[in-house]
Design an enzyme around this catalytic site. Structure first.
Site, PDB file in Angstrom:
ATOM      1  N   LYS A  39      92.157  90.268 -17.092  1.00  0.00           N
ATOM      2  CA  LYS A  39      91.341  89.734 -16.002  1.00  0.00           C
ATOM      3  C   LYS A  39      89.929  89.428 -16.515  1.00  0.00           C
ATOM      4  CE  LYS A  39      90.378  94.464 -14.526  1.00  0.00           C
ATOM      5  NZ  LYS A  39      90.326  95.419 -13.412  1.00  0.00           N
ATOM      6  N   ARG A  98      89.495 103.149  -3.130  1.00  0.00           N
ATOM      7  CA  ARG A  98      89.026 101.772  -3.239  1.00  0.00           C
ATOM      8  C   ARG A  98      90.086 100.858  -2.650  1.00  0.00           C
ATOM      9  NH1 ARG A  98      87.572  99.445  -9.136  1.00  0.00           N
ATOM     10  NH2 ARG A  98      89.855  99.508  -9.246  1.00  0.00           N
ATOM     11  N   TYR A 134      56.773  89.112 -23.968  1.00  0.00           N
ATOM     12  CA  TYR A 134      56.302  89.060 -22.582  1.00  0.00           C
ATOM     13  C   TYR A 134      55.855  90.434 -22.095  1.00  0.00           C
ATOM     14  CZ  TYR A 134      58.173  84.337 -21.816  1.00  0.00           C
ATOM     15  OH  TYR A 134      58.414  82.988 -21.856  1.00  0.00           O
ATOM     16  N   MET A 137      64.602  84.632 -22.657  1.00  0.00           N
ATOM     17  CA  MET A 137      65.760  83.803 -22.342  1.00  0.00           C
ATOM     18  C   MET A 137      66.502  83.356 -23.600  1.00  0.00           C
ATOM     19  SD  MET A 137      65.995  80.213 -20.222  1.00  0.00           S
ATOM     20  CE  MET A 137      65.557  80.944 -18.646  1.00  0.00           C
TER      21      MET A 137
END
Length: 355
Positions: free
Chosen positions: A34, A128, A252, A300
């Protein structure tokens, strides 16, 4: 030059499946693929795991992706809600349903399409998905009236198997055993942690996930101790090596300051590629055969590392973010997450290669 790259090792995947076979020799194996094969590529993984008995996915879309790629083994859909379209697709393609809620039973009672196979999930204590043990008699009676449905067997999911000293797993095993006693069909309990630490959970079918990808699910043992091999090697180039004076800040927010005059390396990967932005200073990166610490904030497109321990690293060298030589679980611990998330969050900007 290739920027961030993830190399997927089919041999490692096959090796890890063989480890599952060795640990649970009496069980069939439904390999969990999955979430796009835990970020490794579902079709790539399924083809590499062609010796598995079947596959486990989350949804119809994931199951169809495998079937359309020519994967013809059983595929169980672990958390797919049911309607007429889903049921018809499952019948047409031979997917195995997992039943866990009364709404699914209602959908099946109105179904008139091709024959179906299904597992019944029992909530043995994780709370669950799954039917409460006291409701299973009624569920079985309702399913017995459905001419187009064959119940393959019974399954549950373990909540705390990664911590063998905790009592919850044995309690779940006891609940599941009592609830399924004298019922026909297969039993399936064990996830990766169950395969590794709970032989009593192996039953008829095991459903390993993260161990197939070379990560340990256990809180107290690493993957190498189980002879598991990393299936993903994530790397990126060193794009700059800069000499920075003592007392200067890096990145940063100016959150990290150089203790001495030193070389700072800039590596071409960041949160835009899926590297965790919250990874703190000290998170290990491997370059020129040695581990060096990440320093400052993840950007990033870039991360910065302390190169004092790697005096020979040069621009163009490739750094390992995790994989061969650097355990993904170690990186995950520093970033206060788990390997599953690191694998799954890689973005399309990362170039994948299969070997």
């Amino acid at each position: 030059m290739i920027r961030a790259q993830a190399v997927i090792d089919r041999g490692a995947l096959a090796h890890n499946l063989a480890r599952v076979r060795a640990l649970a020799p009496g069980s069939r194996v439904y390999a969990a693929v999955k979430a796009d094969g835990y970020g490794h590529g579902a079709v790539t993984v399924a083809c590499a795991l062609d010796q598995a008995d079947g596959f486990a996915v989350s949804s119809l879309d994931e199951a169809l992706q495998l079937r359309w790629a020519g994967i013809d083994k059983p595929i169980a859909m672990l958390s797919q809600q049911l309607d007429e379209f889903v049921c018809n697709q499952a019948g047409e393609h031979g997917f195995e349903l997992v039943l866990f809620h009364p709404s699914q039973l209602a959908a099946l009672e109105h179904y008139v399409g091709p024959a179906l196979k299904a597992w019944v999930k029992i909530d043995s204590g994780m709370h669950r998905l799954g039917f409460a043990p006291n409701d299973v008699d009624e569920v079985e009676a309702r399913l017995a009236k459905l001419e187009r449905l064959e119940v393959v067997g019974w399954l549950t999911h373990l909540a705390c198997a990664d911590e063998p000293s905790r009592p919850e797993t044995q309690s779940q095993l006891d609940v599941f055993a009592r609830t399924t006693a004298d019922r026909s069909g297969l039993r399936s309990i064990a996830n990766s942690a169950g395969v590794l630490a709970w032989p009593a959970a192996h039953a008829d079918v095991v459903r390993p996930g993260i161990m197939l990808y070379g990560s340990s699910p256990m809180c107290d043992r690493d993957a190498a101790s189980y002879d598991l091999r990393p299936a993903m090697h994530l790397s990126a180039p060193l794009i700059a090596r800069n000499r920075i004076a003592a007392g200067e800040t890096v990145g940063y927010g100016a959150t990290w300051r150089t203790p001495d005059a030193m070389d700072i390396g800039v590596i071409g990967i960041g949160y835009g590629d899926g590297y965790p932005r919250h990874a703190p200073s000290g998170t290990p990166v491997l370059i020129d055969g040695v581990q060096v610490p990440l320093v400052g904030r993840v950007s990033m497109d870039m991360i910065t590392v302390d190169l004092r321990g790697a005096p020979n690293a040069k621009v163009g060298d490739r750094a390992t973010l995790w994989g061969n030589g650097l355990d993904v679980d170690e990186v995950a611990r520093h970033a206060d997450t788990i390997a599953y998330e690191l694998f799954c969050r890689l973005t399309p900007r990362v170039r994948f290669e299969v070997v």
